[in-house]
Each structure stands twice: as C-alpha cells, then as structure tokens.
Enzyme design. Structure first.
Site, PDB file in Angstrom:
ATOM      1  N   HIS A  89      -4.005  -1.366   6.952  1.00  3.43           N
ATOM      2  CA  HIS A  89      -2.949  -2.344   7.234  1.00  3.43           C
ATOM      3  C   HIS A  89      -3.252  -3.109   8.536  1.00  3.43           C
ATOM      4  O   HIS A  89      -2.349  -3.425   9.315  1.00  3.43           O
ATOM      5  CB  HIS A  89      -1.595  -1.638   7.329  1.00  3.43           C
ATOM      6  CG  HIS A  89      -0.439  -2.419   6.775  1.00  3.43           C
ATOM      7  ND1 HIS A  89       0.174  -2.121   5.578  1.00  3.43           N
ATOM      8  CD2 HIS A  89       0.231  -3.499   7.260  1.00  3.43           C
ATOM      9  CE1 HIS A  89       1.163  -2.964   5.366  1.00  3.43           C
ATOM     10  NE2 HIS A  89       1.219  -3.816   6.358  1.00  3.43           N
ATOM     11  N   SER A 128       2.243 -11.816  -0.237  1.00  2.00           N
ATOM     12  CA  SER A 128       3.079 -10.694   0.212  1.00  2.00           C
ATOM     13  C   SER A 128       4.485 -10.755  -0.378  1.00  2.00           C
ATOM     14  O   SER A 128       5.047 -11.841  -0.549  1.00  2.00           O
ATOM     15  CB  SER A 128       3.182 -10.738   1.745  1.00  2.00           C
ATOM     16  OG  SER A 128       4.214  -9.888   2.196  1.00  2.00           O
ATOM     17  N   GLY A 174      -6.918 -10.849   6.978  1.00  2.00           N
ATOM     18  CA  GLY A 174      -5.483 -10.965   7.243  1.00  2.00           C
ATOM     19  C   GLY A 174      -5.168 -11.958   8.346  1.00  2.00           C
ATOM     20  O   GLY A 174      -4.891 -13.136   8.097  1.00  2.00           O
ATOM     21  N   THR A 207       1.246  -1.717  -2.111  1.00  2.00           N
ATOM     22  CA  THR A 207       0.889  -1.214  -0.781  1.00  2.00           C
ATOM     23  C   THR A 207       1.427   0.205  -0.631  1.00  2.00           C
ATOM     24  O   THR A 207       2.631   0.433  -0.766  1.00  2.00           O
ATOM     25  CB  THR A 207       1.452  -2.154   0.299  1.00  2.00           C
ATOM     26  OG1 THR A 207       0.879  -3.443   0.083  1.00  2.00           O
ATOM     27  CG2 THR A 207       1.101  -1.677   1.700  1.00  2.00           C
ATOM     28  N   TYR A 265       5.901  -4.333  -2.307  1.00  2.00           N
ATOM     29  CA  TYR A 265       6.470  -3.177  -1.617  1.00  2.00           C
ATOM     30  C   TYR A 265       7.472  -2.571  -2.586  1.00  2.00           C
ATOM     31  O   TYR A 265       8.381  -3.276  -3.055  1.00  2.00           O
ATOM     32  CB  TYR A 265       7.189  -3.609  -0.332  1.00  2.00           C
ATOM     33  CG  TYR A 265       6.260  -3.844   0.830  1.00  2.00           C
ATOM     34  CD1 TYR A 265       5.394  -2.845   1.274  1.00  2.00           C
ATOM     35  CD2 TYR A 265       6.253  -5.052   1.517  1.00  2.00           C
ATOM     36  CE1 TYR A 265       4.543  -3.052   2.353  1.00  2.00           C
ATOM     37  CE2 TYR A 265       5.410  -5.268   2.602  1.00  2.00           C
ATOM     38  CZ  TYR A 265       4.564  -4.261   3.003  1.00  2.00           C
ATOM     39  OH  TYR A 265       3.713  -4.458   4.074  1.00  2.00           O
ATOM     40  N   LYS A 274      -3.323  -0.533  -2.474  1.00  2.00           N
ATOM     41  CA  LYS A 274      -3.800  -0.992  -1.151  1.00  2.00           C
ATOM     42  C   LYS A 274      -3.394   0.011  -0.085  1.00  2.00           C
ATOM     43  O   LYS A 274      -2.200   0.312   0.056  1.00  2.00           O
ATOM     44  CB  LYS A 274      -3.185  -2.357  -0.835  1.00  2.00           C
ATOM     45  CG  LYS A 274      -3.465  -2.887   0.571  1.00  2.00           C
ATOM     46  CD  LYS A 274      -2.965  -4.307   0.727  1.00  2.00           C
ATOM     47  CE  LYS A 274      -3.265  -4.890   2.093  1.00  2.00           C
ATOM     48  NZ  LYS A 274      -2.353  -4.447   3.134  1.00  2.00           N
TER      49      LYS A 274
HETATM   50  C1  FNR Z   1      -0.078  -7.642   7.346  1.00  2.00           C
HETATM   51  N1  FNR Z   1      -0.454  -6.831   6.277  1.00  2.00           N
HETATM   52  C2  FNR Z   1       0.360  -6.731   5.187  1.00  2.00           C
HETATM   53  N2  FNR Z   1       0.000  -5.945   4.138  1.00  2.00           N
HETATM   54  C3  FNR Z   1       0.774  -5.853   3.038  1.00  2.00           C
HETATM   55  O1  FNR Z   1       0.419  -5.128   2.117  1.00  2.00           O
HETATM   56  N3  FNR Z   1       1.946  -6.565   2.968  1.00  2.00           N
HETATM   57  C4  FNR Z   1       2.374  -7.371   3.970  1.00  2.00           C
HETATM   58  O2  FNR Z   1       3.419  -8.001   3.864  1.00  2.00           O
HETATM   59  C5  FNR Z   1       1.570  -7.441   5.142  1.00  2.00           C
HETATM   60  N4  FNR Z   1       1.973  -8.200   6.187  1.00  2.00           N
HETATM   61  C6  FNR Z   1       1.163  -8.307   7.303  1.00  2.00           C
HETATM   62  C7  FNR Z   1       1.567  -9.111   8.363  1.00  2.00           C
HETATM   63  C8  FNR Z   1       0.712  -9.277   9.448  1.00  2.00           C
HETATM   64  C9  FNR Z   1       1.138 -10.156  10.577  1.00  2.00           C
HETATM   65  C10 FNR Z   1      -0.539  -8.629   9.481  1.00  2.00           C
HETATM   66  C11 FNR Z   1      -1.476  -8.817  10.641  1.00  2.00           C
HETATM   67  C12 FNR Z   1      -0.921  -7.818   8.447  1.00  2.00           C
HETATM   68  C13 FNR Z   1      -1.785  -6.171   6.291  1.00  2.00           C
HETATM   69  C14 FNR Z   1      -2.846  -7.103   5.706  1.00  2.00           C
HETATM   70  O3  FNR Z   1      -2.661  -7.263   4.336  1.00  2.00           O
HETATM   71  C15 FNR Z   1      -4.264  -6.554   5.913  1.00  2.00           C
HETATM   72  O4  FNR Z   1      -4.319  -5.232   5.471  1.00  2.00           O
HETATM   73  C16 FNR Z   1      -4.749  -6.629   7.362  1.00  2.00           C
HETATM   74  O5  FNR Z   1      -4.210  -7.744   8.026  1.00  2.00           O
HETATM   75  C17 FNR Z   1      -6.267  -6.717   7.402  1.00  2.00           C
HETATM   76  O6  FNR Z   1      -6.726  -6.676   8.711  1.00  2.00           O
HETATM   77  P1  FNR Z   1      -7.127  -7.973   9.581  1.00  2.00           P
HETATM   78  O7  FNR Z   1      -7.962  -8.879   8.724  1.00  2.00           O
HETATM   79  O8  FNR Z   1      -5.850  -8.615  10.012  1.00  2.00           O
HETATM   80  O9  FNR Z   1      -7.885  -7.369  10.702  1.00  2.00           O
END
Ligand code: FNR
Length: 392
Positions: A285, A108, A339, A174, A148, A261
């Site tokens: 997300h 990330s 995630g 993203t 980002y 994404k």
């Molecule tokens: C995320 N996700 C996320 N996505 C992204 O593109 N950049 C990021 O910095 C983050 N940070 C982030 C923090 C936390 C705490 C969570 C739970 C999620 C989204 C992540 O990449 C992903 O899309 C989801 O977490 C997938 O779902 P599950 O596996 O958590 O159910």
C-alpha cells in the site's frame, strides 16, 4: 509547469510546491515512522542489471498482456484515492491519459469521480493511432475497479454490479486494509476532504441503513477526539473481519475476475491461488499500512516461486524510473503499477502533466531495455539481474 520536468522526481518537487499541506501530506505520507515507505524506494538499489551487447535493439516493444488483454506498456496506474485534491479533473484526467496510452488503470473505490463517469472518459476521448503490422494484436485501454469490501454486504454487491455493467474488466480487492494505517501527518493536520469534494462511488449507497451521516461517509468530518477523517470513514465502512472464506463469496458475487492486492508472503500467495483469484498484486500500500512490512521488490521472488506460474503476479511500491520496472519484471512480475506519481503529474496542469509522467516512464523503460540488449519487455528474466547488490 511540467515543461522542465525530465524525471519523476522533478514532478514530485513541483507537486510539493503546488499543493497545500493538507493534500501534499495526505499523498506523501506512510505509516508510523515510514520505514517501509523509504525501503520501497531504497531497496531497488540493491539490484543491478546484466546488460547483453550487440542484440540489434533498434525496435523495442513494451506491449504485454494482462489477463489476456493486450496493453501498450507493463506500467499501469495504481488505485489512488481522492485524486481531485491534486486537480479538479482528478480520475477523469487519469482515465483520459490511460485511454491515450492504451494502458491499464485501476480506479479506487475512494475516487472523487464516480466509476461510471470515469469509464466513459476512458472510452470517449480520441484514440491515438494504434499502429500494428499485419497479424499483430492491437492494444486497448484497460480499466479495473479497486474494491474496499464494505461492512454491509449489499453495498459491496452494488459496487460489483456497477463495475461489471459499466464495462470494468476486473475487480481488484484490497486485502491489506482491515483498518487504516496510522499516518502521523494526517492526524496532525486533521485531514478531511474539502466540502466541494466527495467520495462519489458511495453517493448512491444508502448509508442511513448503518446510521451514518453523509458528512462522515464523504470524509468531511474528523473524529470528535481529534485525528483524521480517514480513520472515521474506514472504521464505519471497511469490513475489519474479512477472511479468506470471504474471497470465495466475492468470487461468486462477482461476474468479473478477482485480483488480490496486498500480498506480501509466499503463504498468502498460495492461499490466493487456492481462493480462485486470477492475479495478485505484491503491495504494501505504498508503505501506508503496516510499518516494517517488507519492501515489495524484496519479497517478489519468494512470491513468484510460490505461485509457480498459476496466476499473474504484479508489483507496486516505489517504482519511479525505467530500470525499476526492468528489475521487477526480471524478478517475475508481469506488470507494475505506480501510485504517487499519478498525483504528482495531475498537480502539474492535470492531464498534461500526468501524460508526461507516463511518457517519461515508458521512454526510460524503452531506453534501458535497449541498453540491456532486450527487444521485447516479455523477454526479461532472472538472467538480467546481477548478483552484486549493495545493502541499502
Ligand atoms: C493509495 N493506495 C491505495 N490503494 C488502494 O487499494 N485503494 C486506494 O484507495 C488507495 N489510495 C491511495 C491513496 C494514496 C494517496 C496513496 C499514496 C496510495 C495504494 C496504491 O494503490 C499503491 O499500492 C501505492 O501507492 C504504490 O506505491 P507508490 O507507487 O505510491 O510508491
């Protein structure tokens, strides 16, 4: 701590006991009333499997390719910000686990360790024997950088350059986050990063250009009228006006393939192909952005059809057991990403716990493939999905 964990739900339970409320709520929460967060999980139970018998399944292969790179498993690590809240090693431990399993990790933008250090960790620790028979392609760990897009184009350019020169193999842009979703617990907790942690990738960027102080950039401050630091950081940094035209700019600015994404509709999937993206991730997300966005597994087929094989399609959201992976792959995803289970694992003794999370997932996937009569994960297709789902 992780010794008694036999499935990912056990890790989740442990994690809740270990972390403080500020960190636990940040990782757990979804947007608003969390309908999408829950639906990501429950919708998997709509799909059942069609197992075939007597297929000789003594050897099952999980190996696959992602944009031409061979990895040992189709289960990768999604970008999750602030991993040092779960364990001080944070993303460094995640990279070590990725290295040892020859998987795919997405780092990330909002990591607590900088992208250069994470790449070094992904390359430097000892590799496990990578057994191949003659002529077989070797697997290797793969690291992608999640971007980002910043308000200030020169910041985006600097991040792209750094990712390229450090050895990242793709940039995951993203696109579902023009602004941050409303996560009620973070607002209630006035979520902010503890002083000893920082958003390391942003350290070297000159935010004084935007009149921003480092405490805001590093999520150490909350808005003066209450709320969480996430809203403050995102409103100052994220480019809210991003459009499909900017993807062409990004493609030109990046020497690496671009993966988008956050695609949830056939329309956007087609635009993604047109924009020159090399792949897309079907993602909401983890239910943290738009509440009432559909569960990812429910829109996967529509998106796979729209893309028509032109680019690779991956999925994340609610993947918690081996059969979830089988369902997503059978419906057309080339790979899946997880995630929250990353931070559940990290909270249980760092690298040790996280390594076990992925061992469990890979072992469950292998076993369920064998019981489905499938010897090679790449052979999964619609014929493995039964048309007898219950409504969830
Ligand atoms: C995320 N996700 C996320 N996505 C992204 O593109 N950049 C990021 O910095 C983050 N940070 C982030 C923090 C936390 C705490 C969570 C739970 C999620 C989204 C992540 O990449 C992903 O899309 C989801 O977490 C997938 O779902 P599950 O596996 O958590 O159910």
């Amino acid at each position: 701590m992780s010794d008694n964990c036999v499935c990912l739900a056990d890790f989740e339970e442990q994690c809740e006991k270990i972390l403080d409320k500020n960190a636990w709520d940040y990782y757990r929460s979804g947007a608003d009333s969390e309908i999408t967060l829950r639906r990501n999980r429950t919708s998997f139970s709509k799909y059942f499997l069609r197992p075939r018998m007597l297929q000789g399944v003594g050897m099952v292969s999980l190996k696959t390719t992602l944009l031409g790179h061979t990895v040992a498993s189709p289960v990768g690590m999604a970008p999750v910000g602030y991993q040092a809240l779960a364990h001080p090693d944070g993303e460094l431990a995640t990279a070590r686990v990725n290295r040892k399993r020859n998987g795919c990790m997405i780092l990330s933008t909002m990591s607590n360790h900088c992208l250069e250090d994470v790449m070094q960790e992904n390359q430097s620790c000892e590799s496990l024997p990578n057994e191949t028979s003659p002529g077989e392609v070797r697997t290797a760990p793969l690291l992608w950088f999640q971007l980002y897009v910043c308000k200030e184009p020169s910041f985006t350019e600097q991040l792209l350059e750094r990712a390229y020169y450090s050895g990242y193999k793709a940039v995951v842009v993203t696109i579902d986050t023009p602004m941050i979703g409303k996560r009620r617990d973070d607002i209630r907790n006035s979520f902010k990063l503890p002083r000893h942690l920082r958003i390391a990738n942003l350290d070297s960027l000159d935010f004084s250009k935007l009149g921003l102080d480092k405490n805001v950039v590093n999520a150490h401050k909350v808005p003066s009228d209450g709320g969480s630091s996430l809203e403050l950081v995102s409103s100052k940094i994220l480019n809210e006006d991003l459009t499909w035209d900017d993807i062409a700019w990004l493609k030109a600015a990046s020497k690496l393939p671009i993966i988008l994404k956050g695609v949830l509709t056939a329309e956007d999937a087609k635009l993604a192909v047109k924009s020159g993206a090399s792949a897309i991730i079907v993602s909401n997300h983890g239910g943290r952005q738009l509440n009432y966005a559909p569960a990812t597994i429910e829109v996967l087929s529509e998106i796979v059809s729209a893309v028509n094989g032109e680019i690779e399609v991956y999925l994340d959201g609610g993947i918690r057991e081996g059969t979830d992976v089988i369902k997503a792959l059978a419906l057309g995803a080339k790979a899946v990403f997880v995630g929250r289970p990353i931070v559940w694992g990290l909270s249980c003794e760092g690298e040790k716990g996280l390594s076990k999370v992925f061992k469990i997932l890979d072992a469950e996937l292998k076993l369920s493939l064998a019981l489905c009569g499938v010897k090679d994960v790449n052979e999964l297709n619609m014929s493995h999905i039964a048309n007898i789902g219950c409504d969830c």
